[in-house]
Design a protein around this motif. Structure first.
Motif, PDB file in Angstrom:
ATOM      1  N   GLN A   1       1.246  -0.953   0.011  1.00 18.53           N
ATOM      2  CA  GLN A   1      -0.090   0.082   0.222  1.00 18.53           C
ATOM      3  C   GLN A   1       0.896   1.109   0.069  1.00 18.53           C
ATOM      4  O   GLN A   1       1.603   1.286   1.095  1.00 18.53           O
ATOM      5  CB  GLN A   1      -0.760  -0.421   1.376  1.00 18.53           C
ATOM      6  N   ASP A   2       0.838   2.316  -0.932  1.00 18.07           N
ATOM      7  CA  ASP A   2       0.582   3.538  -0.906  1.00 18.07           C
ATOM      8  C   ASP A   2       2.210   3.344  -1.274  1.00 18.07           C
ATOM      9  O   ASP A   2       3.355   4.093  -0.877  1.00 18.07           O
ATOM     10  CB  ASP A   2       1.382   4.604   0.944  1.00 18.07           C
TER      11      ASP A   2
ATOM     12  N   GLY B   1      -8.094   3.635  -1.758  1.00 16.21           N
ATOM     13  CA  GLY B   1      -6.978   3.029  -1.702  1.00 16.21           C
ATOM     14  C   GLY B   1      -7.176   1.463  -2.402  1.00 16.21           C
ATOM     15  O   GLY B   1      -6.025   1.081  -2.935  1.00 16.21           O
TER      16      GLY B   1
ATOM     17  N   ALA C   1      -6.856  -3.412   1.954  1.00 16.34           N
ATOM     18  CA  ALA C   1      -8.201  -2.441   1.604  1.00 16.34           C
ATOM     19  C   ALA C   1      -9.154  -2.518   0.757  1.00 16.34           C
ATOM     20  O   ALA C   1      -9.873  -1.716   0.253  1.00 16.34           O
ATOM     21  CB  ALA C   1      -7.201  -1.085   1.069  1.00 16.34           C
TER      22      ALA C   1
END
Ligand code: ATP
Length: 210
Positions: A85-86, A136, A163
């Motif tokens: 994530q990210d 997300g 997510a």
């Protein structure tokens, strides 16, 4: 494909893991499990050339992970795919442009076309959306589409379904199983029993010791 030998990592006086050894062969899905703070993400970062061990060695396809930035970049481009994530998506570029970056750096394996990859992850028609306009979970699916295009030999995934709703989580797990079936070595940090159920085996990390 991934070899971890006698790996240790400390933060200050806390030992996250010590003398840890395991392998992930082609076609295997290995889960890193353990309580929150046990160092699962840190270990993925070390395998992915984003952090360094304090002692021990990690090899990818027989080549040692090293601190030389140029060599690390080459190893990353040649072998590695990330489902973090990210991580690694450029927020003000479109979904398509982000996936095309992976196409440019892909290794010898032949991945699918960008539009097919977006279809597979349920993002048909979203190619020109900028990443920062996506949720997300949608960003996570762009990262999954990138793996389908690049077909990396090693896939590192950090909580790949956290997510996502149940349907999209199942789709991502199916695709990871497909990539492993095609010969990728897959290492996943997870708390999810559904992800663990997919694994060839698990490596358990303990709570850190002071
Ligand atoms: N740069 C850093 N400096 C100091 N401590 C750090 C640093 N990076 C991580 N830590 C600490 O290392 C420990 C392990 O973090 P990590 O994110 O690897 O655990 P995790 O098992 O993935 O946790 P979770 O399951 O909650 O995601 C945490 O206590 C974290 O605060």
């Amino acid at each position: 494909m991934i070899e971890v030998r006698h790996a240790s990592k400390h933060h200050g006086r806390r030992t996250l893991w010590n003398d840890l050894s395991f392998d992930v062969a082609r076609g295997e899905i290995v889960c890193l499990v353990g309580p929150s703070g046990s160092g699962k993400s840190t270990l993925l970062d070390c395998v992915g050339h984003l952090d360094a061990l304090d002692s021990g060695t990690i090899r990818i396809a027989g080549e040692p992970v090293c601190r030389n930035r140029r060599q690390a970049r080459l190893l990353r481009q040649r072998y590695l795919g990330y489902l973090f994530q990210d991580f690694g998506l450029v927020a003000d570029m479109t979904a398509q442009a982000n996936i095309d970056i992976a196409r440019a750096s892909r290794g010898p394996n032949r991945g699918v076309r960008t539009s097919d990859a977006l279809d597979r992850v349920g993002l048909t028609g979203r190619a020109t959306d900028r990443v920062h306009e996506l949720s997300g979970g949608e960003q996570q699916r762009v990262a999954m589409a990138r793996l389908l295009v690049k077909r990396p030999s090693v896939i590192l995934a950090d909580e790949p379904t956290s997510a996502l709703d149940d349907g999209n989580a199942a789709m991502v797990l199916d695709l990871l199983a497909e990539l492993a079936g095609d010969g990728a070595a897959v290492l996943i940090a997870t708390h999810s029993p559904a992800v663990e159920a997919l694994a060839t085996r698990s490596v358990s990390l303990n709570a850190p010791k002071t």
